[in-house]
Design a protein around this motif. Structure first.
Motif, mmCIF file in Angstrom:
data_model
loop_
_atom_site.group_PDB
_atom_site.id
_atom_site.type_symbol
_atom_site.label_atom_id
_atom_site.label_comp_id
_atom_site.label_asym_id
_atom_site.label_seq_id
_atom_site.Cartn_x
_atom_site.Cartn_y
_atom_site.Cartn_z
ATOM 1 N N VAL A 42 0.887 -1.166 0.000
ATOM 2 C CA VAL A 42 0.000 0.000 0.000
ATOM 3 C C VAL A 42 0.918 1.207 0.000
ATOM 4 N N SER A 43 0.770 2.078 -0.996
ATOM 5 C CA SER A 43 1.724 3.165 -1.175
ATOM 6 C C SER A 43 1.039 4.431 -1.658
ATOM 7 N N ASN A 44 1.767 5.519 -1.564
ATOM 8 C CA ASN A 44 1.349 6.753 -2.222
ATOM 9 C C ASN A 44 2.339 7.011 -3.364
ATOM 10 N N ASP A 45 2.084 8.034 -4.170
ATOM 11 C CA ASP A 45 2.932 8.291 -5.336
ATOM 12 C C ASP A 45 4.382 8.565 -4.948
ATOM 13 N N LYS A 46 4.593 9.344 -3.909
ATOM 14 C CA LYS A 46 5.951 9.701 -3.488
ATOM 15 C C LYS A 46 6.740 8.459 -3.074
ATOM 16 N N ASP A 47 6.132 7.603 -2.229
ATOM 17 C CA ASP A 47 6.828 6.397 -1.769
ATOM 18 C C ASP A 47 7.071 5.421 -2.913
ATOM 19 N N LEU A 48 6.150 5.364 -3.864
ATOM 20 C CA LEU A 48 6.344 4.484 -5.020
ATOM 21 C C LEU A 48 7.536 4.949 -5.849
ATOM 22 N N LEU A 49 7.640 6.247 -6.096
ATOM 23 C CA LEU A 49 8.784 6.763 -6.861
ATOM 24 C C LEU A 49 10.098 6.487 -6.146
ATOM 25 N N LEU A 50 10.106 6.644 -4.835
ATOM 26 C CA LEU A 50 11.301 6.350 -4.048
ATOM 27 C C LEU A 50 11.664 4.871 -4.151
ATOM 28 N N LEU A 51 10.671 3.997 -4.017
ATOM 29 C CA LEU A 51 10.903 2.554 -4.134
ATOM 30 C C LEU A 51 11.446 2.202 -5.515
ATOM 31 N N LEU A 52 10.836 2.741 -6.570
ATOM 32 C CA LEU A 52 11.290 2.451 -7.927
ATOM 33 C C LEU A 52 12.732 2.904 -8.138
ATOM 34 N N ASN A 53 13.078 4.071 -7.632
ATOM 35 C CA ASN A 53 14.439 4.576 -7.767
ATOM 36 C C ASN A 53 15.434 3.663 -7.048
ATOM 37 N N ARG A 54 15.096 3.264 -5.843
ATOM 38 C CA ARG A 54 15.998 2.395 -5.080
ATOM 39 C C ARG A 54 16.148 1.025 -5.746
ATOM 40 N N LEU A 55 15.040 0.475 -6.243
ATOM 41 C CA LEU A 55 15.114 -0.814 -6.940
ATOM 42 C C LEU A 55 15.977 -0.705 -8.187
ATOM 43 N N ASP A 56 15.810 0.376 -8.926
ATOM 44 C CA ASP A 56 16.580 0.571 -10.153
ATOM 45 C C ASP A 56 18.077 0.662 -9.858
ATOM 46 N N ASN A 57 18.417 1.179 -8.685
ATOM 47 C CA ASN A 57 19.831 1.281 -8.300
ATOM 48 C C ASN A 57 20.406 -0.048 -7.820
ATOM 49 N N ILE A 58 19.550 -1.024 -7.508
ATOM 50 C CA ILE A 58 20.011 -2.326 -7.024
ATOM 51 C C ILE A 58 20.138 -3.343 -8.150
ATOM 52 N N ILE A 59 19.121 -3.427 -8.990
ATOM 53 C CA ILE A 59 19.069 -4.533 -9.955
ATOM 54 C C ILE A 59 20.025 -4.346 -11.123
ATOM 55 N N ASN A 60 20.293 -5.454 -11.790
ATOM 56 C CA ASN A 60 21.015 -5.455 -13.056
ATOM 57 C C ASN A 60 19.950 -5.522 -14.142
ATOM 58 N N THR A 61 19.767 -4.429 -14.866
ATOM 59 C CA THR A 61 18.674 -4.354 -15.844
ATOM 60 C C THR A 61 18.880 -5.276 -17.041
ATOM 61 N N ASP A 62 20.056 -5.884 -17.154
ATOM 62 C CA ASP A 62 20.303 -6.818 -18.245
ATOM 63 C C ASP A 62 19.794 -8.225 -17.940
ATOM 64 N N CYS A 63 19.596 -8.556 -16.634
ATOM 65 C CA CYS A 63 19.212 -9.935 -16.326
ATOM 66 C C CYS A 63 18.165 -10.055 -15.214
ATOM 67 N N ASP A 64 17.808 -8.973 -14.535
ATOM 68 C CA ASP A 64 16.808 -9.023 -13.465
ATOM 69 C C ASP A 64 15.501 -8.413 -13.960
ATOM 70 N N SER A 65 14.416 -8.762 -13.293
ATOM 71 C CA SER A 65 13.103 -8.278 -13.706
ATOM 72 C C SER A 65 12.252 -7.944 -12.487
ATOM 73 N N ILE A 66 11.622 -6.780 -12.530
ATOM 74 C CA ILE A 66 10.669 -6.387 -11.500
ATOM 75 C C ILE A 66 9.395 -5.950 -12.204
ATOM 76 N N ARG A 67 8.269 -6.441 -11.697
ATOM 77 C CA ARG A 67 6.964 -6.071 -12.259
ATOM 78 C C ARG A 67 6.111 -5.521 -11.129
ATOM 79 N N ILE A 68 5.448 -4.407 -11.395
ATOM 80 C CA ILE A 68 4.562 -3.798 -10.412
ATOM 81 C C ILE A 68 3.202 -3.611 -11.066
ATOM 82 N N TYR A 69 2.193 -4.159 -10.420
ATOM 83 C CA TYR A 69 0.820 -4.064 -10.910
ATOM 84 C C TYR A 69 0.034 -3.144 -9.988
ATOM 85 N N ARG A 70 -0.619 -2.142 -10.551
ATOM 86 C CA ARG A 70 -1.509 -1.291 -9.769
ATOM 87 C C ARG A 70 -2.876 -1.957 -9.736
#
Length: 96
Positions: A42-70
């Protein structure tokens, strides 16, 4: 907003296993783990953007996958489960 987040991190290397632990720990701070790599959040827009930014800084976009469904508003209020799965109280007070 109600979100369903899933991830698949390549764990064939030690760095991949490290990324997996970091992704899991980050998600645990934002939602409820309902399966090994599935979180209900359960999130608001601000926390979602923060989460997405942090995830993007962790994963390897060449081989990892994250999916978020609203989900629809209060979508977790109408969850059906089978087996040992239980609906989670997303909006209740958390005890830490």
């Amino acid at each position: 907003m109600d979100l369903l987040l899933t991830y698949d991190v390549d764990t064939t290397t030690s760095e991949g296993r490290r990324r997996l632990r970091r992704v899991a720990k980050l998600c645990e701070g934002h939602g409820v783990r309902v399966q090994k790599s599935v979180f209900e959040i359960v999130s608001n827009d601000k926390d979602l953007l923060l989460l997405l930014n942090r995830l993007d800084n962790i994963i390897n976009t060449d081989c990892d996958s994250i999916r978020i469904y609203r989900l629809p508003h209060e979508g977790f209020d109408d969850v059906q489960t089978l087996g040992i799965a239980e609906a989670q109280p997303h909006r209740d007070d958390l005890v830490l």
